[in-house]
Design a protein around this motif. Structure first.
Motif, mmCIF file in Angstrom:
data_model
loop_
_atom_site.group_PDB
_atom_site.id
_atom_site.type_symbol
_atom_site.label_atom_id
_atom_site.label_comp_id
_atom_site.label_asym_id
_atom_site.label_seq_id
_atom_site.Cartn_x
_atom_site.Cartn_y
_atom_site.Cartn_z
ATOM 1 N N ARG A 188 -34.973 -4.943 -23.035
ATOM 2 C CA ARG A 188 -35.517 -6.178 -22.421
ATOM 3 C C ARG A 188 -34.696 -6.565 -21.198
ATOM 4 N NH1 ARG A 188 -35.481 -8.850 -27.784
ATOM 5 N NH2 ARG A 188 -37.400 -8.107 -28.718
ATOM 6 N N ARG A 189 -33.378 -6.520 -21.328
ATOM 7 C CA ARG A 189 -32.513 -6.887 -20.188
ATOM 8 C C ARG A 189 -32.727 -5.907 -19.034
ATOM 9 N NH1 ARG A 189 -28.541 -7.499 -24.116
ATOM 10 N NH2 ARG A 189 -27.484 -5.629 -23.380
ATOM 11 N N SER A 190 -32.903 -4.613 -19.369
ATOM 12 C CA SER A 190 -33.120 -3.605 -18.313
ATOM 13 C C SER A 190 -34.418 -3.870 -17.569
ATOM 14 C CB SER A 190 -33.229 -2.200 -18.888
ATOM 15 O OG SER A 190 -32.153 -1.918 -19.672
ATOM 16 N N LEU A 191 -35.463 -4.254 -18.323
ATOM 17 C CA LEU A 191 -36.754 -4.510 -17.668
ATOM 18 C C LEU A 191 -36.663 -5.757 -16.784
ATOM 19 C CD1 LEU A 191 -39.173 -3.612 -20.601
ATOM 20 C CD2 LEU A 191 -38.898 -2.363 -18.447
ATOM 21 N N GLU A 192 -35.894 -6.741 -17.247
ATOM 22 C CA GLU A 192 -35.701 -7.937 -16.401
ATOM 23 C C GLU A 192 -34.943 -7.556 -15.123
ATOM 24 O OE1 GLU A 192 -35.542 -10.827 -20.291
ATOM 25 O OE2 GLU A 192 -33.723 -10.633 -19.064
ATOM 26 N N GLN A 193 -33.949 -6.687 -15.307
ATOM 27 C CA GLN A 193 -33.172 -6.197 -14.159
ATOM 28 C C GLN A 193 -34.105 -5.489 -13.160
ATOM 29 O OE1 GLN A 193 -29.914 -3.589 -15.356
ATOM 30 N NE2 GLN A 193 -29.985 -2.536 -13.400
ATOM 31 N N PHE A 194 -34.999 -4.660 -13.688
ATOM 32 C CA PHE A 194 -35.957 -3.936 -12.839
ATOM 33 C C PHE A 194 -36.855 -4.927 -12.093
ATOM 34 C CE2 PHE A 194 -39.882 -1.051 -12.777
ATOM 35 C CZ PHE A 194 -39.458 -0.367 -11.654
ATOM 36 N N LYS B 42 -24.854 -3.869 -0.877
ATOM 37 C CA LYS B 42 -25.797 -2.730 -0.824
ATOM 38 C C LYS B 42 -25.264 -1.504 -1.557
ATOM 39 C CE LYS B 42 -28.674 -3.900 3.016
ATOM 40 N NZ LYS B 42 -29.611 -3.314 3.942
ATOM 41 N N LYS B 43 -24.797 -1.738 -2.787
ATOM 42 C CA LYS B 43 -24.290 -0.606 -3.566
ATOM 43 C C LYS B 43 -24.753 -0.691 -5.017
ATOM 44 C CE LYS B 43 -19.848 -2.593 -4.752
ATOM 45 N NZ LYS B 43 -18.406 -2.498 -4.754
ATOM 46 N N ALA B 44 -24.724 0.482 -5.670
ATOM 47 C CA ALA B 44 -25.142 0.550 -7.067
ATOM 48 C C ALA B 44 -24.254 1.523 -7.812
ATOM 49 C CB ALA B 44 -26.585 1.025 -7.155
ATOM 50 N N GLU B 45 -24.153 1.294 -9.143
ATOM 51 C CA GLU B 45 -23.362 2.196 -9.989
ATOM 52 C C GLU B 45 -24.284 2.804 -11.043
ATOM 53 O OE1 GLU B 45 -19.948 0.297 -11.820
ATOM 54 O OE2 GLU B 45 -19.764 1.945 -13.248
ATOM 55 N N LEU B 46 -24.107 4.090 -11.306
ATOM 56 C CA LEU B 46 -24.915 4.781 -12.313
ATOM 57 C C LEU B 46 -24.140 4.976 -13.607
ATOM 58 C CD1 LEU B 46 -26.484 7.721 -10.221
ATOM 59 C CD2 LEU B 46 -27.466 5.483 -10.764
ATOM 60 N N GLY B 47 -24.852 4.922 -14.734
ATOM 61 C CA GLY B 47 -24.273 5.263 -16.038
ATOM 62 C C GLY B 47 -25.231 6.183 -16.785
ATOM 63 N N TYR B 48 -24.714 6.973 -17.746
ATOM 64 C CA TYR B 48 -25.571 7.939 -18.445
ATOM 65 C C TYR B 48 -24.939 8.399 -19.746
ATOM 66 C CZ TYR B 48 -22.354 10.494 -15.358
ATOM 67 O OH TYR B 48 -21.231 10.896 -14.671
ATOM 68 N N TRP B 49 -25.792 8.878 -20.637
ATOM 69 C CA TRP B 49 -25.339 9.614 -21.829
ATOM 70 C C TRP B 49 -26.484 10.490 -22.299
ATOM 71 C CZ3 TRP B 49 -28.049 8.867 -26.405
ATOM 72 C CH2 TRP B 49 -28.813 7.695 -26.507
ATOM 73 N N ILE B 50 -26.115 11.532 -23.014
ATOM 74 C CA ILE B 50 -27.134 12.471 -23.481
ATOM 75 C C ILE B 50 -26.729 12.998 -24.852
ATOM 76 C CG2 ILE B 50 -26.190 14.601 -22.483
ATOM 77 C CD1 ILE B 50 -29.126 15.037 -21.389
ATOM 78 N N SER B 51 -27.727 13.421 -25.609
ATOM 79 C CA SER B 51 -27.512 13.938 -26.958
ATOM 80 C C SER B 51 -26.721 15.261 -26.905
ATOM 81 C CB SER B 51 -28.906 14.164 -27.541
ATOM 82 O OG SER B 51 -28.820 14.679 -28.808
ATOM 83 N N HIS C 101 -26.318 0.105 -13.259
ATOM 84 C CA HIS C 101 -25.763 -1.218 -13.485
ATOM 85 C C HIS C 101 -26.463 -2.097 -12.437
ATOM 86 C CE1 HIS C 101 -22.024 0.102 -15.790
ATOM 87 N NE2 HIS C 101 -22.734 1.187 -15.574
ATOM 88 N N PRO C 102 -26.610 -3.419 -12.666
ATOM 89 C CA PRO C 102 -27.386 -4.211 -11.690
ATOM 90 C C PRO C 102 -26.891 -3.990 -10.253
ATOM 91 C CG PRO C 102 -26.902 -5.509 -13.629
ATOM 92 C CD PRO C 102 -26.177 -4.213 -13.807
ATOM 93 N N VAL C 103 -27.839 -3.738 -9.354
ATOM 94 C CA VAL C 103 -27.501 -3.460 -7.952
ATOM 95 C C VAL C 103 -26.746 -4.634 -7.351
ATOM 96 C CG1 VAL C 103 -28.517 -3.197 -5.636
ATOM 97 C CG2 VAL C 103 -29.431 -1.886 -7.576
ATOM 98 N N ASP C 104 -25.716 -4.329 -6.604
ATOM 99 C CA ASP C 104 -24.949 -5.341 -5.875
ATOM 100 C C ASP C 104 -25.550 -5.432 -4.469
ATOM 101 O OD1 ASP C 104 -23.126 -6.680 -4.307
ATOM 102 O OD2 ASP C 104 -21.363 -5.587 -5.025
ATOM 103 N N TRP C 105 -26.497 -6.357 -4.320
ATOM 104 C CA TRP C 105 -27.224 -6.449 -3.046
ATOM 105 C C TRP C 105 -26.351 -6.968 -1.914
ATOM 106 C CZ3 TRP C 105 -31.139 -3.869 -1.493
ATOM 107 C CH2 TRP C 105 -32.079 -3.406 -2.408
ATOM 108 N N SER C 106 -25.336 -7.801 -2.232
ATOM 109 C CA SER C 106 -24.475 -8.328 -1.145
ATOM 110 C C SER C 106 -23.795 -7.179 -0.423
ATOM 111 C CB SER C 106 -23.377 -9.237 -1.684
ATOM 112 O OG SER C 106 -23.888 -10.095 -2.622
#
Ligand code: COA
Length: 192
Positions: A56-62, A92-101, A85-90
């Motif tokens: 839900r939080r991710s969809l709100e973020q989107f 203009k940068k973003a951070e990625l996170g991930y995990w996999i089975s 992670h939520p884009v830092d618009w001030s």
């Protein structure tokens, strides 16, 4: 709102939606021991409802245009998650996170999924910088930004507190000016 982006013939990203919660939770349960070593949210994720709340939080973020989270699907099954992670618009940068089975490690799925999100960050959101932070001991995770041509920019000492102690975090950065080079390793044509 649903969308899918092919990353290979047998793999795709699907925007995370609430109906994915129980499948993703089963994956977390099956991988809990290795995920909790590196990811702080694992300790507090104790039911599918916790995953639903994250979605839900991710969809709100989107909806706020701050990036999205997607399930990584391989051979018609969810196998992991990647997101912003939520884009830092001030700035203009973003951070990625991930995990996999564990069962699908070593196939390059996360590296390919990162390329899709990098493309979205630079070509669609028009950001200037994408960042990936990984614990110094997490060799498999650190290999991903390195493989994608990010620069290693430094190490943040004891920057993340987990159940087993503080983690030092490596910071990797990629600028749009570097990525614009057609020979750059993270640059791919995303087909729709
Ligand atoms: C970190 C993590 C996502 C890395 O997974 P991964 O499967 O190693 O990453 P990729 O999907 O990019 O696969 C890369 C591997 O596939 C191999 N590979 C095979 N085909 C490939 C291709 N077409 N492209 C790229 N790599 C490919 C690479 O050589 C590499 O293998 P190696 O580790 O033996 O060198 C995974 O270990 C994980 O979920 N760990 C626990 C959670 C975690 O640490 N998350 C990150 C926190 S910062």
């Amino acid at each position: 709102m649903a969308f899918r982006i092919a990353i290979r013939e047998d793999a795709e990203l699907r925007l995370l939606e609430e109906h994915h919660a129980s499948g993703i939770y089963r994956l977390v349960e099956a991988n809990r021991a290795r995920l909790r070593r590196w990811l702080p949210w694992v300790e507090t994720t104790r039911s599918a409802e916790d995953i639903r709340e994250f979605i839900r939080r991710s969809l709100e973020q989107f909806a706020r245009n701050e990036g999205y989270s997607a399930a990584i699907w391989f051979q018609d099954k969810p196998v992991g998650v990647i997101g912003f992670h939520p884009v830092d618009w001030s700035n203009k940068k973003a951070e990625l996170g991930y995990w996999i089975s564990a069962g699908v490690e070593g196939k390059g799925l996360v590296t390919d999924a990162c390329r899709v999100l990098i493309h979205y960050a630079f070509d669609e959101l028009k950001l200037n910088r994408v960042e990936i932070r990984c614990a110094t001991g997490n060799a498999k995770s650190c290999a991903i930004p390195t493989r994608l041509g990010f620069q290693f920019e430094g190490m943040l000492r004891q920057a993340q507190l987990l159940w087993h102690g503080y983690l030092d975090l490596n910071v990797y950065g990629l600028l749009v000016s570097e990525w614009a080079d057609p020979k750059h390793p993270s640059r791919v044509q995303v087909l729709r």
